[in-house]
Motif scaffolding. Structure first.
Motif, short mmCIF file in Angstrom:
data_model
loop_
_atom_site.label_atom_id
_atom_site.label_comp_id
_atom_site.label_asym_id
_atom_site.label_seq_id
_atom_site.Cartn_x
_atom_site.Cartn_y
_atom_site.Cartn_z
N PRO A 108 0.78 -1.28 -0.04
CA PRO A 108 -0.11 -0.04 0.05
C PRO A 108 0.78 1.14 0.09
O PRO A 108 0.36 2.32 -0.59
N ASP A 109 2.19 1.24 0.63
CA ASP A 109 2.81 2.28 0.76
C ASP A 109 3.72 2.29 -0.69
O ASP A 109 4.70 3.40 -0.61
N LYS A 110 3.48 1.66 -1.71
CA LYS A 110 4.23 1.73 -3.04
C LYS A 110 5.43 0.95 -2.85
O LYS A 110 6.29 1.02 -3.96
N SER A 111 5.94 0.60 -1.79
CA SER A 111 7.37 -0.13 -1.82
C SER A 111 7.11 -1.79 -2.20
O SER A 111 5.87 -2.28 -2.22
N LYS A 112 7.79 -2.26 -2.80
CA LYS A 112 8.05 -3.39 -3.39
C LYS A 112 8.58 -4.62 -2.51
O LYS A 112 9.71 -4.41 -2.18
N GLN A 113 8.00 -5.81 -2.22
CA GLN A 113 8.39 -6.74 -1.50
C GLN A 113 8.60 -8.19 -2.55
O GLN A 113 7.53 -8.52 -3.14
N PRO A 114 9.83 -8.69 -2.64
CA PRO A 114 10.09 -9.74 -3.74
C PRO A 114 9.60 -10.88 -2.99
O PRO A 114 9.73 -11.13 -1.78
N TYR A 115 9.27 -11.99 -3.65
CA TYR A 115 8.90 -13.17 -3.01
C TYR A 115 9.23 -14.21 -3.78
O TYR A 115 9.52 -14.28 -5.02
N TYR A 116 9.77 -15.48 -3.51
CA TYR A 116 10.50 -16.67 -4.17
C TYR A 116 9.17 -17.61 -4.06
O TYR A 116 8.67 -17.98 -3.07
N ILE A 117 8.87 -18.17 -5.42
CA ILE A 117 7.79 -18.72 -5.76
C ILE A 117 8.43 -20.11 -6.22
O ILE A 117 9.00 -20.29 -7.26
N THR A 118 7.82 -21.23 -5.92
CA THR A 118 8.28 -22.89 -6.01
C THR A 118 7.16 -23.65 -6.29
O THR A 118 6.05 -23.19 -5.99
N LEU A 119 7.24 -24.76 -6.93
CA LEU A 119 6.31 -25.66 -7.06
C LEU A 119 6.09 -26.33 -5.45
O LEU A 119 7.05 -26.29 -4.86
#
Length: 245
Positions: A108-119
């Protein structure tokens, strides 16, 4: 959009999983970025082999790759009509082996949070892709690829509205078989995975820099909730108090 991924598969596992007729020298990578050479698999003359290719597709008709836009993703909805992708969909389908990929959620504050996605079962991924070969006037040759993106399923929609097309084992053979499987049929293979097929966790913002490439990038981190905006509200007597909203 898929703009970073990890690939830690040893060559012998690549050979067995994807029925390759060759091996290429690979080292574990945890932060693969556009324009870098990546491992991709395609079939030519009945041979399924792994190749190194530039991530960022350059169609064969381009005059100067330095003046051509960087095409790292092809949207499944439009790839059959786009001049940059339609020939590759017919004749240049490939897969990009991956261990997982990164996506950024906008807070919501326009910052970006990375996520790691796997099966969810930690199996290797086969990202659906397109490849092309470009020949220069002086004999230069560039093999290049783009990954295919599809609308995110409901689970991944919590992070981003797009996701890469990830092929299951049964779809890989048909996707790579450009001789017998036509583009319209192949298009039906590039679909969002069902909910529950993937898992994800937040990771360090160090992944934002392509210079960082180490196992720590895929480790989960604790994410603090973004701070709410604060405004001053006037109160009786002419003072002010802080107000959260």
């Amino acid at each position: 959009m898929c703009g970073r991924y990890a690939s830690t598969l040893p060559p012998e596992m690549m050979e067995e999983l994807f029925k390759l007729l060759n091996q290429i020298e690979m080292v574990p990578r945890y932060n693969i970025a556009p324009t870098q050479p990546i491992a991709a698999v395609w079939e030519q003359h009945g041979r399924r082999e792994a190749h190194f290719a530039r991530w960022g597709l350059v169609p064969g008709w381009v005059k100067d790759p330095r003046e051509f836009p960087l095409l790292i993703n092809a949207r499944v909805e439009t790839m059959a009509e786009k001049p940059a992708f339609r020939d590759a969909l017919k004749h240049g389908r490939c897969i990009i082996p991956a261990s997982g990929y990164y996506e950024w959620h906008t807070n919501p504050d326009k910052s970006k949070q990375p996520y790691y996605i796997t099966l969810s079962d930690d199996r290797p991924m086969a990202l659906a892709g397109l490849y092309a070969s470009w020949m220069g006037p002086n004999g230069e040759e560039i093999d290049s690829v783009a990954t295919i993106t599809v609308p995110a399923n409901r689970q991944l929609g919590e992070i981003h509205d797009r996701m890469p097309a990830i092929l299951d084992e049964a779809a890989i053979d048909d996707w790579l078989n450009v001789l017998d499987v036509h583009a319209a049929e192949a298009r039906q293979l590039a679909l969002p995975l069902p909910d529950g097929t993937l898992k994800f966790h937040p990771v360090s913002t160090r992944v934002n820099s392509a210079r960082d490439d180490d196992p720590g990038l895929i480790e989960p981190v604790t994410v603090m909730p973004p701070e709410l905006p604060v405004r001053k509200k006037r109160v009786a007597g002419g003072g002010a108090q802080m107000d959260l909203f």
